[in-house]
Write a protein that holds these residues in place. Structure first.
Motif, PDB file in Angstrom:
ATOM      1  N   TYR A 174       0.894  -1.065  -0.070  1.00  0.00           N
ATOM      2  CA  TYR A 174       0.011   0.060  -0.098  1.00  0.00           C
ATOM      3  C   TYR A 174       0.838   1.280  -0.156  1.00  0.00           C
ATOM      4  O   TYR A 174       0.365   2.215  -0.434  1.00  0.00           O
ATOM      5  CB  TYR A 174      -0.900  -0.064   0.943  1.00  0.00           C
ATOM      6  N   LEU A 175       1.958   1.078   0.300  1.00  0.00           N
ATOM      7  CA  LEU A 175       2.881   2.252   0.827  1.00  0.00           C
ATOM      8  C   LEU A 175       3.124   3.212  -0.632  1.00  0.00           C
ATOM      9  O   LEU A 175       3.169   4.494  -0.514  1.00  0.00           O
ATOM     10  CB  LEU A 175       4.168   1.988   1.486  1.00  0.00           C
ATOM     11  N   PRO A 176       3.577   2.492  -1.775  1.00  0.00           N
ATOM     12  CA  PRO A 176       3.656   3.283  -2.756  1.00  0.00           C
ATOM     13  C   PRO A 176       2.530   4.311  -3.144  1.00  0.00           C
ATOM     14  O   PRO A 176       3.031   5.234  -3.514  1.00  0.00           O
ATOM     15  CB  PRO A 176       3.962   2.137  -4.060  1.00  0.00           C
ATOM     16  N   THR A 177       1.424   3.750  -2.845  1.00  0.00           N
ATOM     17  CA  THR A 177       0.275   4.769  -3.002  1.00  0.00           C
ATOM     18  C   THR A 177       0.576   6.246  -2.327  1.00  0.00           C
ATOM     19  O   THR A 177       0.196   7.380  -2.833  1.00  0.00           O
ATOM     20  CB  THR A 177      -0.935   4.137  -2.855  1.00  0.00           C
ATOM     21  N   VAL A 178       0.580   5.817  -0.973  1.00  0.00           N
ATOM     22  CA  VAL A 178       0.930   6.980   0.046  1.00  0.00           C
ATOM     23  C   VAL A 178       2.086   7.798  -0.577  1.00  0.00           C
ATOM     24  O   VAL A 178       1.905   9.074  -0.785  1.00  0.00           O
ATOM     25  CB  VAL A 178       1.299   6.417   1.318  1.00  0.00           C
ATOM     26  N   PHE A 179       3.109   7.268  -0.900  1.00  0.00           N
ATOM     27  CA  PHE A 179       4.097   7.941  -1.456  1.00  0.00           C
ATOM     28  C   PHE A 179       3.886   8.752  -2.650  1.00  0.00           C
ATOM     29  O   PHE A 179       4.224   9.912  -2.891  1.00  0.00           O
ATOM     30  CB  PHE A 179       5.667   7.222  -1.758  1.00  0.00           C
ATOM     31  N   ALA A 180       3.380   8.283  -3.579  1.00  0.00           N
ATOM     32  CA  ALA A 180       2.499   8.874  -4.718  1.00  0.00           C
ATOM     33  C   ALA A 180       1.923  10.078  -4.374  1.00  0.00           C
ATOM     34  O   ALA A 180       2.017  11.082  -5.137  1.00  0.00           O
ATOM     35  CB  ALA A 180       1.737   7.805  -5.737  1.00  0.00           C
ATOM     36  N   ALA A 181       0.929   9.839  -3.348  1.00  0.00           N
ATOM     37  CA  ALA A 181       0.202  10.883  -3.060  1.00  0.00           C
ATOM     38  C   ALA A 181       1.098  12.211  -2.589  1.00  0.00           C
ATOM     39  O   ALA A 181       0.650  13.352  -2.721  1.00  0.00           O
ATOM     40  CB  ALA A 181      -0.716  10.654  -1.996  1.00  0.00           C
ATOM     41  N   LEU A 182       2.160  11.939  -2.058  1.00  0.00           N
ATOM     42  CA  LEU A 182       3.143  12.967  -1.378  1.00  0.00           C
ATOM     43  C   LEU A 182       3.866  13.208  -2.522  1.00  0.00           C
ATOM     44  O   LEU A 182       4.582  14.369  -2.105  1.00  0.00           O
ATOM     45  CB  LEU A 182       3.886  12.249  -0.053  1.00  0.00           C
ATOM     46  N   SER A 183       3.843  12.875  -3.673  1.00  0.00           N
ATOM     47  CA  SER A 183       4.772  13.134  -4.642  1.00  0.00           C
ATOM     48  C   SER A 183       4.593  14.513  -5.520  1.00  0.00           C
ATOM     49  O   SER A 183       5.339  14.955  -6.218  1.00  0.00           O
ATOM     50  CB  SER A 183       4.940  12.232  -5.433  1.00  0.00           C
ATOM     51  N   ASP A 184       3.084  14.978  -5.170  1.00  0.00           N
ATOM     52  CA  ASP A 184       2.872  15.947  -6.116  1.00  0.00           C
ATOM     53  C   ASP A 184       3.054  17.188  -5.231  1.00  0.00           C
ATOM     54  O   ASP A 184       2.591  17.326  -3.973  1.00  0.00           O
ATOM     55  CB  ASP A 184       1.476  16.114  -6.594  1.00  0.00           C
ATOM     56  N   PRO A 185       3.607  18.541  -5.647  1.00  0.00           N
ATOM     57  CA  PRO A 185       3.827  19.617  -4.682  1.00  0.00           C
ATOM     58  C   PRO A 185       2.662  20.096  -4.104  1.00  0.00           C
ATOM     59  O   PRO A 185       2.491  20.628  -2.910  1.00  0.00           O
ATOM     60  CB  PRO A 185       4.394  20.641  -5.809  1.00  0.00           C
ATOM     61  N   THR A 186       1.540  20.195  -4.895  1.00  0.00           N
ATOM     62  CA  THR A 186       0.230  20.804  -4.644  1.00  0.00           C
ATOM     63  C   THR A 186      -0.093  19.808  -3.375  1.00  0.00           C
ATOM     64  O   THR A 186      -0.439  20.429  -2.340  1.00  0.00           O
ATOM     65  CB  THR A 186      -0.803  20.735  -5.437  1.00  0.00           C
ATOM     66  N   PHE A 199       1.490  17.862  -1.611  1.00  0.00           N
ATOM     67  CA  PHE A 199       2.393  17.981  -0.471  1.00  0.00           C
ATOM     68  C   PHE A 199       2.080  19.337   0.529  1.00  0.00           C
ATOM     69  O   PHE A 199       2.097  19.241   1.730  1.00  0.00           O
ATOM     70  CB  PHE A 199       4.012  18.223  -0.852  1.00  0.00           C
ATOM     71  N   ALA A 200       2.067  20.395  -0.032  1.00  0.00           N
ATOM     72  CA  ALA A 200       1.688  21.479   0.583  1.00  0.00           C
ATOM     73  C   ALA A 200       0.523  21.370   1.220  1.00  0.00           C
ATOM     74  O   ALA A 200       0.203  22.156   2.222  1.00  0.00           O
ATOM     75  CB  ALA A 200       1.730  22.592  -0.524  1.00  0.00           C
ATOM     76  N   VAL A 201      -0.613  20.689   0.827  1.00  0.00           N
ATOM     77  CA  VAL A 201      -1.808  20.763   1.391  1.00  0.00           C
ATOM     78  C   VAL A 201      -1.683  19.931   2.794  1.00  0.00           C
ATOM     79  O   VAL A 201      -2.327  20.326   3.799  1.00  0.00           O
ATOM     80  CB  VAL A 201      -2.967  19.802   0.612  1.00  0.00           C
ATOM     81  N   VAL A 202      -0.820  18.707   2.718  1.00  0.00           N
ATOM     82  CA  VAL A 202      -0.592  18.088   3.874  1.00  0.00           C
ATOM     83  C   VAL A 202       0.123  19.068   5.104  1.00  0.00           C
ATOM     84  O   VAL A 202      -0.282  19.246   5.918  1.00  0.00           O
ATOM     85  CB  VAL A 202       0.390  16.895   3.583  1.00  0.00           C
ATOM     86  N   GLU A 203       1.104  19.689   4.408  1.00  0.00           N
ATOM     87  CA  GLU A 203       1.547  20.638   5.351  1.00  0.00           C
ATOM     88  C   GLU A 203       0.677  21.708   6.033  1.00  0.00           C
ATOM     89  O   GLU A 203       0.667  21.893   7.107  1.00  0.00           O
ATOM     90  CB  GLU A 203       2.912  21.652   4.664  1.00  0.00           C
ATOM     91  N   ARG A 204      -0.311  22.107   5.433  1.00  0.00           N
ATOM     92  CA  ARG A 204      -1.223  22.988   5.781  1.00  0.00           C
ATOM     93  C   ARG A 204      -2.084  22.263   6.818  1.00  0.00           C
ATOM     94  O   ARG A 204      -2.407  23.131   7.692  1.00  0.00           O
ATOM     95  CB  ARG A 204      -1.951  23.411   4.552  1.00  0.00           C
ATOM     96  N   LEU A 205      -2.472  21.140   6.437  1.00  0.00           N
ATOM     97  CA  LEU A 205      -3.388  20.337   7.224  1.00  0.00           C
ATOM     98  C   LEU A 205      -2.743  20.092   8.681  1.00  0.00           C
ATOM     99  O   LEU A 205      -3.519  19.792   9.681  1.00  0.00           O
ATOM    100  CB  LEU A 205      -3.835  19.256   6.810  1.00  0.00           C
ATOM    101  N   CYS A 206      -1.544  20.141   8.996  1.00  0.00           N
ATOM    102  CA  CYS A 206      -0.932  19.880  10.138  1.00  0.00           C
ATOM    103  C   CYS A 206      -1.275  20.836  11.124  1.00  0.00           C
ATOM    104  O   CYS A 206      -1.350  20.867  12.293  1.00  0.00           O
ATOM    105  CB  CYS A 206       0.740  20.247  10.000  1.00  0.00           C
ATOM    106  N   GLY A 207      -1.728  22.006  10.669  1.00  0.00           N
ATOM    107  CA  GLY A 207      -2.048  23.199  11.462  1.00  0.00           C
ATOM    108  C   GLY A 207      -3.581  22.919  12.139  1.00  0.00           C
ATOM    109  O   GLY A 207      -4.131  23.799  12.795  1.00  0.00           O
ATOM    110  N   GLY A 208      -4.342  21.942  11.493  1.00  0.00           N
ATOM    111  CA  GLY A 208      -5.686  21.635  11.740  1.00  0.00           C
ATOM    112  C   GLY A 208      -6.483  21.584  10.668  1.00  0.00           C
ATOM    113  O   GLY A 208      -6.255  21.845   9.491  1.00  0.00           O
TER     114      GLY A 208
END
Lengths: 106, 106
Positions: free
Chosen positions: A5-17, A19-28
């Motif tokens: 399953y992990l390659p799918t997770v990494f694929a999701a994180l491989s796009d800059p947009t 990636f940025a959304v994930v960083e944003r969501l760390c704040g809530g």
DNA sequence: CTGATACTTAGCATCATGGCTAACCAATAT
DNA sequence: ATATTGGTTAGCCATGATGCTAAGTATCAG
């Protein structure tokens, strides 16, 4: 949750947009609209990015009324984290063994 | 090594073949040929996968004679690991704050 | 009830990715 | 010297990812 399953997770994180959304969501949690504002991108395009994150299990979304709210899933992050962590430690152990071996008959 | 760089690393890990190569290299360095054997794939195709891993900084390769040997780079793994780790902890801290808040006036 | 807001669906254009074959180069082995 | 092995380069094709617009649905505000 298999390693398959992990390659799918990494694929999701491989796009800059995404990636940025994930960083944003760390704040809530945030709504689709709130998340989108920083990006010069059509809404349908942006929404597809969110779906990729959701399918990868990185976010969860709930719709209340007409607003969809997104939240990061720490378990999935933790799963990826521990996979990487194990590999890294394996490599470092490897390196240690090599150095020990090389210094054996100094 | 900036964060900008991480999506490339994740992209490298997002392909099953490359993912498997990384797992294999945890056990120690290997040549292109050795790495390739498990995969039903033409050599040029496989080689491109290795180049992706190399560009992402996940492996290092050295050619001696006609054999190219590949090694995992633990620093890059560590970099990815700590990025994920920080985000995960941020989300969990978020959750904790929320629970504290909810139980405040019980 | 009417309009605006917040997504959602459908469909299309374009480019990157992952696969192949053919042909080549350099280092060994015979 | 020649053949074999290990990797490399070049070029092609199919598919999937990422971007768009146009049009639709469902809620909320007035």
């Amino acid at each position: 949750m298999a390693n398959q399953y992990l390659p799918t997770v990494f694929a999701a994180l491989s796009d800059p947009t995404r990636f940025a959304v994930v960083e944003r969501l760390c704040g809530g949690p945030a709504s689709v609209g709130q998340l989108q504002t920083p990006f010069a991108m059509a809404t349908p395009t942006f929404l597809r990015h969110l779906k990729v994150l959701e399918k990868a299990g990185l976010i969860e979304t709930i719709k209340r009324g007409r607003v969809r709210t997104c939240t990061l899933k720490s378990e999935t992050l933790g799963f990826a984290e521990s996979w990487i962590s194990q590999r890294r430690r394996a490599v470092e152990a490897q390196l240690d063994r090599l150095q020990t071996y090389l210094s054996e008959d100094t």
